[in-house]
Each structure stands twice: as structure tokens, then as C-alpha cells.
Design a protein around this motif. Structure first.
Motif, short mmCIF file in Angstrom:
data_model
loop_
_atom_site.label_atom_id
_atom_site.label_comp_id
_atom_site.label_asym_id
_atom_site.label_seq_id
_atom_site.Cartn_x
_atom_site.Cartn_y
_atom_site.Cartn_z
N TYR B 13 1.90 -6.45 6.27
CA TYR B 13 0.87 -6.91 7.32
C TYR B 13 0.77 -5.98 8.58
O TYR B 13 1.67 -6.02 9.25
CB TYR B 13 1.13 -8.37 7.69
CG TYR B 13 1.34 -9.68 7.10
CD1 TYR B 13 -0.13 -10.19 6.57
CD2 TYR B 13 2.42 -10.33 6.69
CE1 TYR B 13 0.17 -11.32 5.93
CE2 TYR B 13 2.21 -11.29 5.75
CZ TYR B 13 1.20 -11.75 5.45
OH TYR B 13 1.04 -13.08 4.64
N GLY B 14 -0.17 -5.24 8.30
CA GLY B 14 -0.33 -4.06 9.31
C GLY B 14 0.73 -3.35 9.13
O GLY B 14 1.01 -2.71 7.90
N ALA B 15 1.83 -2.93 10.11
CA ALA B 15 2.70 -2.27 9.66
C ALA B 15 4.16 -2.64 9.29
O ALA B 15 4.96 -2.15 9.02
CB ALA B 15 3.14 -1.35 11.12
N SER B 16 4.12 -4.16 9.52
CA SER B 16 5.33 -4.79 8.88
C SER B 16 5.44 -5.29 7.68
O SER B 16 4.23 -5.65 7.11
CB SER B 16 5.46 -6.06 9.90
OG SER B 16 4.58 -7.02 9.45
N GLN B 17 6.54 -4.97 6.81
CA GLN B 17 6.41 -5.15 5.38
C GLN B 17 7.00 -6.64 5.15
O GLN B 17 8.02 -6.91 5.69
CB GLN B 17 7.48 -4.22 4.83
CG GLN B 17 7.55 -4.19 3.48
CD GLN B 17 8.01 -2.88 2.73
OE1 GLN B 17 8.75 -2.13 3.54
NE2 GLN B 17 8.03 -2.68 1.38
#
Lengths: 402, 250
Positions: B13-17
Motif C-alpha cells: 500500500y504505497g510505501a508500506s509492505q
């Protein structure tokens, strides 16, 4: 001491809040009361200007005439007494200023001191005369009889097809062309604005990416903030000549021009309200549709639009409300002819434009003045009805959402 | 041959895994339960199988998800027909504001079926399949909102089954239901196994134990352990699984 102070300030603030509430409500009630008091006064007035009389010869059996009949007589649309139930002779029209056709200046007198005698003699000598003159020239031993004119009736007011509030000798107060003009222009506006607004709302809520939406939304809200006179100016300079050229008309100021401008003005209302409604469609509902293999567009028209239909209708109705009450822009582009329109390419005149254009020249408290207030009452009732409809629809919506 | 396989799946999600290197293979006609504490990625993982995460902006997937041996994230895959093959039941009952009949017929209609008779037949058989027929047969023309929560959820299952998928995904399907409705849905899941491959996300450990053949335990975006349900519940190989199952955390 401290608790006393606290209690006191609490009471004080409470009182202040209550006062504000009362003042606001009272203002609204007073405005409506004033509007209707002035507006309803028109039905207590006669269409003939105060201080004037209309008189017939003694031998003429007619006692009363309607405002429309008087107008038709003076417009020479009625030329024989028999047409309105009298003798078969032709009507002789007379206004006070025509007196010099019948009598010499010496007889009338330099300061019209002989005028009442002259009129008296004239009415006596011409059995087919209808005379309209100031009441102060009514002789004491007047040999004719004064015609009684009916008060303005509801039927005349709402059913009359002519709006000539300053006509002499008898004002014509038919509001039908104005009501029809208003509805005509508003209907055209909504016909243009609804599909466009709905499409834009669907695009913004369902299709546009977030960053596109972030730009579009403020732009559309900006549209709502433009002063209406600027819209009118825009319409006058761009749309009116365009219509004139496209349809090859003598004038471009038409109902269509008004509809286009009002349509643009109603767009922000329609778009923002229906977009909000569509965005309120539960995500679960959209996901359920997509999970069943429905395409995005199928989901929009089978789930999103049915779900938000009450919000969309509310937006459309409020848009109409905006269009109906709009004054300045319409006044500038519709041409303001008070005739019942037969096509969108004819000039029309709306209720708010009439009030704005004529109130300045209507003597305070007079018939014309009160007729304009009556128009205001009609407008008020129309918009009240619209607001009630919106209320009803949004209540139903809450009911649906179990 | 496996029905569903995921190979080295990462999801962002965006930068978060949200998911880290998930490898699972699911056999046809089995029930697989995904368990784990809130936010562990099990729902995100489930929604990969019908590409429901595509709806969320700014997400990215790496690795492969194969259904019937085909990579569903390959270029040129028709998402609408994938979703026809992979049905989904959601956490809360979410019937459309339409009649009971139209709810079940919806999937058929959007997939281009216009034959009235076929639609009527299919609606009846699927409502019977979810054991709801006797309760609703007299009010098919009434709004789906008039049903109880449990009935609504079974209607939603019928809606998903009507287009004859081969995989059914269930995202905590009983979390909003009372115990009796829950029991009915669980019974149904057990019966549906003969025809469908079912993947179910659940918070309810007993439910996983009752309905599933294999269980996968997720924690912090990682797949900790995937084995037969019996092994996971009685003899897990990893201590963290044991701790979660026995309720020491989560």
C-alpha cells in the motif's frame, strides 16, 4: 462567589443564544408577513388609477366593466357597445386631453377652470361616450354616471395573459406570462444542466483519480461563487450574439439564452449534491457488484445511481430552485417581453426579473407596487414548495437506508 | 494440480509492505482458513484472488498468483471474467437495494444473460443451494432489506454462487451474525466444498477448526505456517502459531 459567577455567565450565554434564535425566526416571520400583507393588498384595489374616473352617459345601461374590457375598448378592439351587452352603436372614446377637439380654449379656460363643465356637457350630449378623466373635474351636477370597475380578481390575476401594470386607463395584471416565462426558462435550464451535471458528478465520484478530483472540485465550487451579474454580462456578450447568429434571429435575447446561463449557474449545485450522494454509496455495495463480474459502468448505472437517486433528485430540484429565483443574469439576457412564450427562441420575462426591473418605478403603496409584491409571494410559494420537496425526498432517503 | 497458487507474493500500500513473500498452494474442493490478528494481511491476501485490491489507488503487487495454472495478474487478463470465476462474500451482508430475486439475478444480468427462464431457474436453484428457499419463496419480489442479517448473508452467498464460480472467497462472512445464523452459514460452507474451492478469512478460531481443511496463520504480513487444520490446531510447528491458537496473544 465563584459558583455564582459561573452560574450567571452560563445563564447569560444561554439567554444570548436564545435571543439570537428568536431574532432570526422573528425576522423570517416578519419578512413573510410583510410580503404577504403587501402582496395580498392588490386584490383589494381597483385597476383604475386612484383619483381618476371612468364615466358613461346617463342613457347607457352598462354599470360595470372589467379591466380587460376597458383596455380593449381603449385599444379599439371593442368598437361597439353591443359587443359588451349594450346598444348597437359604436363607442366614442374620450380622455381628458381630447377636450380641445370639442371645445375652444376660452371655454376650457387657461387653468382648466371650465374643464368640468365642458366634460359634463360633452358626456351629456354624446350618449355613446366613454370618458376617462381626473376625479377633480367631475362636476357636482354630473349628468352622466360613473362606471364601477371591479376590484382585481384572483382569476384576472392568475389567468390574465397580459402584464401592463401601468396601462391607462386600466392596468392589466395578468401574471400568467411571467409565471410561464419563469417556468419555461427554468425548465430549459434544468434540461441542459441535469445531463451535464450528472455526467460530471459521475466522473468526479467514480472515475476521476484523486488528484484530478482535487482540482475539479474547487473549480466547480468556484463556479458557484461567481456573482450573477458576471454571468449575465458573459451571457449578454457571448451567448446572446451567438444565439442571434446561429438561429438567424432579429434579437438574441431569448428564453434559450436565459436557460443556458441559468443552466451554468445551476451546475455547481447539481454536481456537488449528486456527487456527495454518489460518494455515499457504501463501498461494500460497489465491491459486491464488481465482485460479481460487473464492469465499472454497469456498477455505476445499476448500483451507484439507483442508490443515490434521492440525492441526485435533491440536487436537481435545488438546481431548479436556484434557477427560478435567479434575477440579475436572467434580467440581462432574456429580453423581458411579457408575453406567453411559444418557443425557446422568443424573449421571455421571469418573475424575479420583473420585480427587479419595475419596483424602482412603482409608486410606494400603489397598485403596481402591490402587484409586484404579489409576484414576490408567488415566487416565495414556488421556492417553498421546492424546498419542501427536497425535504421530503431526503427524508425518504434516510428511511431507505434502514 | 493446485486450484490456487501464490508464488513469492509481495504487496504494497504505497510505501508500506502489507504482504511479504507469501507462498501458498490450495487444492481444489477444499476449504482454506486464513487466520491471524487484525492487520496481519489476511484480508488483503484474500482480495488478491479476485483482484479486488485493484480498486485501491496506489497499490502494487509482485510475484505470481495462479488460478487454474494461469497468472491472474498477467497482462491482458480480463478482470470481469476473472471475478465471474472467483466469487466473493463480504464481511457484512451487503445486498443491493433491490428485490430478493433481483439480488441473485444481478450477476447473471451483468454477465449478459437475458434468457428469462434460465435466470429464473438459476435463481431458484442457487437460493435452494443456500437453504434459503423455504424462507423467501413467497417474497422474492420484496426488498432484500426485509430479511434478517443471517438471511441476508445467505442471500449474498447465493448471489455469488449464481454465476457459477469455481472459487468462493469469504471475508469473515459470519462476523456480523448471531450464533444460529453463523451455524447455518458454517454448515453451508461445509456442503459447498464438494463443488467449490473455498478460501475463508476468519477471526473465530473455532470456526476455522470446524469448517476448514487447511489453515494458514498470518502475522505482520508474513505467512507463518500453513498446514492441515488438524496439525495447526493440535501440533503446530512454530511457537508463535501455538501462542496465537491458544490465545496467548492476538
Amino acid at each position: 462567589m465563584k459558583t455564582f459567577y459561573k452560574k450567571f455567565s452560563e445563564k447569560f450565554i444561554e439567554g444570548l443564544l436564545m435571543l439570537s434564535g428568536t431574532i432570526t425566526s422573528l425576522t423570517v416571520v416578519l419578512i413573510v408577513f410583510f410580503l404577504f400583507k403587501e402582496g395580498l393588498g392588490v386584490f383589494d384595489k381597483k385597476p383604475v388609477e386612484e383619483g381618476y374616473v371612468i364615466a358613461l352617459s346617463k342613457s347607457n345601461p352598462l354599470k360595470t366593466l372589467s379591466s380587460e374590457q376597458i383596455k380593449n375598448i381603449y385599444d379599439q378592439k371593442i368598437t361597439h357597445w353591443s359587443e359588451i351587452g349594450g346598444k348597437p352603436d359604436s363607442i366614442i372614446l374620450f380622455r381628458a386631453e381630447d377636450i380641445s377637439n370639442f371645445y375652444s380654449d376660452e371655454e376650457i379656460g387657461e387653468n382648466f377652470e371650465g374643464l368640468s363643465t365642458c366634460i359634463n356637457r360633452l358626456v351629456d350630449s354624446l350618449p355613446d361616450i366613454i370618458a376617462f378623466f381626473p376625479k377633480k373635474y367631475l362636476a357636482k351636477d354630473f349628468k352622466g354616471h360613473e362606471l364601477t370597475v371591479d376590484k382585481v380578481s384572483l382569476k384576472e390575476f392568475f389567468g390574465g395573459k397580459e402584464w401592463f401594470p401601468t396601462a391607462q386607463p386600466s392596468a392589466q395584471l395578468g401574471v400568467l406570462p411571467l409565471i410561464l416565462g419563469t417556468l419555461w426558462v427554468s425548465f430549459g435550464a434544468i434540461l441542459l444542466a441535469l445531463p451535464l451535471g450528472l455526467a460530471a458528478a459521475i466522473f468526479m465520484s467514480e472515475i476521476a483519480k484523486d488528484n484530478v478530483r482535487r482540482i475539479m472540485k474547487p473549480l466547480i465550487e468556484l463556479l458557484a461563487g461567481i456573482p450573477s451579474v458576471v454571468y449575465g454580462f458573459f451571457g449578454l456578450v457571448i451567448i446572446v450574439p451567438l444565439i442571434q447568429k446561429t438561429f438567424n434571429l432579429p434579437v438574441g435575447e431569448t428564453g434559450l439564452a436565459g436557460s443556458i446561463i441559468l443552466g451554468i449557474m445551476a451546475l455547481p449545485t447539481i454536481i456537488t449534491i449528486s456527487e456527495d450522494a454518489m460518494r455515499n454509496t457504501p463501498r461494500a455495495m460497489k465491491e459486491a457488484s464488481l465482485a460479481l463480474g460487473a464492469s465499472k459502468w454497469q456498477t455505476i448505472y445499476k448500483v451507484v445511481i439507483p442508490y443515490s437517486i434521492s440525492g441526485i433528485s435533491a440536487g436537481a430540484i435545488l438546481g431548479i430552485g436556484r434557477a427560478i429565483g435567479e434575477t440579475m443574469a436572467v434580467l440581462m439576457v432574456t429580453g423581458n417581453a411579457a408575453v406567453i412564450p411559444h418557443s425557446i427562441l422568443e424573449p421571455v420575462r421571469t418573475i424575479p426579473a420583473t420585480i427587479a426591473a419595475e419596483l424602482g418605478e412603482a409608486p410606494n403603496g400603489g397598485l403596481h407596487y402591490q402587484a409586484l409584491f404579489a409576484l414576490g409571494c408567488i415566487l416565495f410559494l414556488i421556492t417553498l414548495f421546492i424546498n419542501l420537496a427536497v425535504e421530503f425526498i431526503s427524508n425518504r432517503k434516510q428511511h431507505n437506508k434502514h | 494440480m493446485y486450484k490456487i497458487e501464490s508464488k513469492n507474493v509481495d504487496f504494497f500500500y504505497g510505501a508500506s509492505q502489507a504482504l511479504k513473500n507469501i507462498n501458498i498452494a490450495i487444492k481444489p474442493n477444499t476449504v482454506t482458513a486464513l487466520i491471524g490478528p487484525s492487520g496481519c494481511g489476511k484480508s488483503t491476501y484474500l482480495r488478491l484472488f479476485n483482484r479486488m485490491n485493484d480498486l485501491i489507488d496506489n497499490t502494487k503487487i509482485a510475484g505470481q498468483v495462479l488460478i487454474d495454472g494461469e497468472d491472474i495478474y498477467a497482462k491482458g487478463v480480463n478482470v470481469d471474467s476473472l471475478r465471474k470465476k472467483v466469487g466473493m462474500v463480504f464481511q457484512k451482508p451487503n445486498p443491493f437495494p433491490k428485490t430478493i430475486f433481483e439480488n441473485v439475478a444481478y450477476g447473471l444480468r451483468v454477465n449478459g444473460i437475458t434468457d428469462k427462464k434460465l435466470i429464473e431457474e438459476r435463481v431458484e436453484t442457487t437460493i435452494k443451494q443456500v437453504v434459503l428457499w423455504d424462507e423467501v419463496k413467497d417474497k422474492l419480489k420484496k426488498s432484500a432489506f426485509e430479511l434478517s442479517g443471517g438471511q441476508q448473508q445467505r442471500l449474498c452467498i447465493a448471489r455469488a454462487l449464481a454465476i457459477q464460480p469455481s472459487v468462493v472467497l469469504m471475508d469473515e462472512p459470519t462476523s456480523a451474525l448471531d450464533p444460529i445464523s453463523t451455524a447455518k452459514v458454517e454448515e453451508l460452507i461445509y456442503e459447498l466444498k464438494t463443488k467449490y474451492t473455498i478460501v475463508i478469512v476468519t477471526h473465530n478460531m473455532q470456526q476455522a477448526g470446524r469448517v476448514s481443511d487447511t489453515t494458514a496463520f498470518f502475522y505482520m504480513g508474513e505467512l507463518i505456517e500453513h498446514d492441515t487444520t488438524k496439525t495447526i490446531f493440535t501440533n503446530p510447528k512454530i511457537e508463535r502459531t501455538q501462542n496465537y491458537i491458544t490465545g496467548r496473544f492476538g
